[in-house]
Design an enzyme around this catalytic site. Structure first.
Site, PDB file in Angstrom:
ATOM      1  N   GLU A 151     -11.734 -10.272  -7.089  1.00 60.91           N
ATOM      2  CA  GLU A 151     -10.884 -10.792  -8.177  1.00 60.91           C
ATOM      3  C   GLU A 151      -9.427 -10.787  -7.736  1.00 60.91           C
ATOM      4  O   GLU A 151      -9.024  -9.953  -6.938  1.00 60.91           O
ATOM      5  CB  GLU A 151     -11.091  -9.963  -9.450  1.00 60.91           C
ATOM      6  N   PHE A 152      -8.673 -11.748  -8.276  1.00 69.21           N
ATOM      7  CA  PHE A 152      -7.241 -11.817  -7.951  1.00 69.21           C
ATOM      8  C   PHE A 152      -6.424 -11.873  -9.249  1.00 69.21           C
ATOM      9  O   PHE A 152      -5.496 -12.672  -9.390  1.00 69.21           O
ATOM     10  CB  PHE A 152      -6.952 -13.036  -7.068  1.00 69.21           C
ATOM     11  N   LEU A 153      -6.830 -11.056 -10.219  1.00 71.14           N
ATOM     12  CA  LEU A 153      -6.172 -11.089 -11.526  1.00 71.14           C
ATOM     13  C   LEU A 153      -4.994 -10.134 -11.556  1.00 71.14           C
ATOM     14  O   LEU A 153      -5.122  -8.990 -11.138  1.00 71.14           O
ATOM     15  CB  LEU A 153      -7.169 -10.671 -12.621  1.00 71.14           C
ATOM     16  N   ARG A 154      -3.866 -10.620 -12.073  1.00 74.67           N
ATOM     17  CA  ARG A 154      -2.731  -9.717 -12.262  1.00 74.67           C
ATOM     18  C   ARG A 154      -2.762  -9.177 -13.676  1.00 74.67           C
ATOM     19  O   ARG A 154      -3.021  -9.942 -14.618  1.00 74.67           O
ATOM     20  CB  ARG A 154      -1.408 -10.483 -12.092  1.00 74.67           C
ATOM     21  N   ASN A 211      -3.864  -8.320  -1.033  1.00 73.01           N
ATOM     22  CA  ASN A 211      -3.005  -7.325  -1.683  1.00 73.01           C
ATOM     23  C   ASN A 211      -2.035  -6.692  -0.683  1.00 73.01           C
ATOM     24  O   ASN A 211      -0.867  -6.470  -0.989  1.00 73.01           O
ATOM     25  CB  ASN A 211      -3.860  -6.240  -2.359  1.00 73.01           C
ATOM     26  N   PHE A 252       6.657 -13.411  -5.138  1.00 69.98           N
ATOM     27  CA  PHE A 252       6.562 -12.037  -4.622  1.00 69.98           C
ATOM     28  C   PHE A 252       7.668 -11.709  -3.633  1.00 69.98           C
ATOM     29  O   PHE A 252       7.486 -10.952  -2.698  1.00 69.98           O
ATOM     30  CB  PHE A 252       5.155 -11.750  -4.061  1.00 69.98           C
ATOM     31  N   GLY A 260       4.169  -0.800  -7.782  1.00 66.79           N
ATOM     32  CA  GLY A 260       3.270   0.214  -8.351  1.00 66.79           C
ATOM     33  C   GLY A 260       1.983  -0.427  -8.827  1.00 66.79           C
ATOM     34  O   GLY A 260       1.590  -1.490  -8.355  1.00 66.79           O
ATOM     35  N   CYS A 263      -3.399  -1.250  -8.057  1.00 66.66           N
ATOM     36  CA  CYS A 263      -4.019  -1.996  -6.951  1.00 66.66           C
ATOM     37  C   CYS A 263      -3.286  -1.865  -5.621  1.00 66.66           C
ATOM     38  O   CYS A 263      -3.863  -1.368  -4.653  1.00 66.66           O
ATOM     39  CB  CYS A 263      -4.135  -3.458  -7.333  1.00 66.66           C
ATOM     40  N   LYS A 266      -3.256   1.713  -3.974  1.00 65.80           N
ATOM     41  CA  LYS A 266      -4.617   2.149  -3.646  1.00 65.80           C
ATOM     42  C   LYS A 266      -5.231   1.274  -2.538  1.00 65.80           C
ATOM     43  O   LYS A 266      -5.838   1.784  -1.593  1.00 65.80           O
ATOM     44  CB  LYS A 266      -5.471   2.067  -4.931  1.00 65.80           C
TER      45      LYS A 266
END
Ligand code: UGA
Length: 432
Positions: A151-154, A211, A252, A260, A263, A266
């Site tokens: 998944e690439f959900l923000r 990420n 970005f 922070g 995602c 981690k």
């Protein structure tokens, strides 16, 4: 299609709800009885704009249901999504895969006909192979395929990101599973998104690599912001000037506090760890992690400088404490490094956040939550704009603070330094 989504956390709930909105019959399951009870009575356990309305709509039209009966949900469905957490194991950088394997074992016991088992949890390379191995133990006449579909959900933009993704990545070597996944995503990829088919291990790496790359972009611009502060250059102009090159891209590249959330921190750690398992040194990602950690100390030092080393008894207001706007998530927020330090040094810290009080912060000495911007800012010595919520974008600080001499530290570069200067406000931004 009939879908079973295992895990009603952030990813599971958003994906399940959006799939049901596309006309599929979706059962979202979880072992947490309380959560399922709440969802069945319309209470959404997470803060995500637009999610509540979408859940209610699809629930009432009976396309979306919530249950704790995992076995039954698996048996009734053709596609099973694994959407459980993969937190970092304490005192290590490894992703904890225990929930993923628990789910794989439950699926193993309940396969009654051909199923596509889709892993959406963020997992290290070869996890799909391990899930397949577990499933094969009881299902020798292979009646399933294991697919990776990261998944690439923000957070805060999750529904939009689901419906209008830049790409949908599907990793599988099975033509049948790929065909099924493509038809599931057809309503989405019909628009402008690309459906990208690759190997399962490739898809697993694409998730971590994406990420880590975004975290690198942020750390890069944050370090350049440090240079801009010494050279009278505005980092915003540097980001814009760089971003106009399509090979770089403007997104970005916003300088700010340390990145922070649940995602980037981690996943960068887990990627480095995975690479080490294969004896590969990802030195760039390692340095990004270090640079981000250092940044938290750098911000604290900057506050000390702004207050000319006189922190004791100073009234400091934080506007926003979450790691980003449109979420109530505090995980790895830089405020969690800054506020405890200031409290320890004897400052009177007040904070306001649109998502309310934060348990951990309230335990700290001299730290108080205010439920409105006005009272939080009154008579402050320093206002720290920590999170770029929309409601902080047009404030009249002179009126809010109500005294002549105060300072602003804008960690998100929302305001114009020139306008602040004209208004005779002592303003500090990031990299400008
Ligand atoms: C991130 C990714 O953007 C998603 O694509 C991914 O699916 C998700 O992680 C995940 O793995 O589940 P998220 O953590 O929700 O999403 O938030 P982002 O919008 O990426 O922001 C992360 C951090 O970077 C925040 O602290 C934010 O303030 C910071 N950031 C972001 C910047 O400092 N500058 C920027 O230009 C962008």
């Amino acid at each position: 299609m009939k879908l079973c989504i295992i895990g009603t956390g952030y990813v599971g709930l958003v994906s399940g709800t959006c799939f049901s909105d596309l006309g599929n019959k979706v059962i979202c399951v979880d072992t947490d009885k309380d959560k399922i009870k709440k969802l069945n009575s319309g209470i959404i356990p997470i803060y995500e704009p637009g999610l509540e309305e979408l859940v209610k709509k699809n629930f009432s039209q009976k396309r979306l249901s919530f249950s704790t009966n995992i076995s039954e949900a698996i048996k009734k469905s053709n596609i099973i999504f694994i959407c459980v957490g993969t937190p970092t194991i304490k005192k290590s950088n490894k992703a904890d895969l225990k929930y993923v394997f628990q789910v794989a074992n439950t699926i193993k016991k309940n396969i009654n006909n051909y199923k596509v088992i889709v892993n959406k949890s963020t997992v290290p390379i070869t996890t799909g192979d391990k899930i397949e191995k577990i499933l094969k133990k009881k299902n020798k006449n292979k009646s399933f395929d294991v697919v990776s579909n990261p998944e690439f959900l923000r957070e805060g933009e999750a529904i939009r990101d689901f419906i209008y993704p830049d790409r949908v990545v599907v990793g599988t070597n099975s033509k049948k599973a790929n065909r099924i996944m493509k038809s599931l995503y057809l309503p989405i990829i019909k628009k402008v998104s690309r459906y990208f088919h690759t190997s399962r291990r490739g898809a697993e790496l694409i998730k971590y690599a994406s990420n880590a790359f975004l975290a690198t972009k942020i750390s890069f611009i944050n370090e350049l912001a440090n240079l801009c502060e010494k050279t009278s250059i505005d980092i915003k102009n540097v980001s814009l000037g760089m971003g106009l090159d399509q090979r770089i891209g403007e997104r970005f590249l916003r300088a700010g506090p340390a990145y922070g959330g649940s995602c980037f921190p981690k996943d960068t750690r887990a990627l480095v760890q995975t690479a080490e398992n294969f004896k590969i040194n990802l030195s760039i990602v390692k340095n990004v992690i270090k640079s981000n950690e250092k940044r938290k100390h750098l911000l604290i030092n900057r506050i000390r400088e702004i207050l000319e080393n006189k922190i004791k008894n100073k009234k400091i207001t934080f506007l926003g404490v979450t790691f980003k706007p449109n979420t109530d998530d505090m995980r790895e927020a830089s405020s969690l490094a800054m506020i405890p330090y200031l409290s320890k040094k004897g400052a009177h810290v007040r904070y306001y956040d649109p998502t309310g009080e934060k348990k951990y912060l309230n335990k700290l000495k001299n730290v108080k939550f205010y439920n409105n911007i006005n009272s939080a800012c009154k008579k402050s010595d320093l206002i720290v704009i920590h999170t770029e919520w929309n409601e902080f974008k047009q404030l009249n600080f002179k009126k809010l603070v109500g005294k002549k001499y105060f300072k602003i530290y804008d960690l998100r570069n929302i305001y114009s330094p020139i306008k602040m200067f004209k208004n005779k406000i002592n303003y500090f931004g990031i990299g400008r």
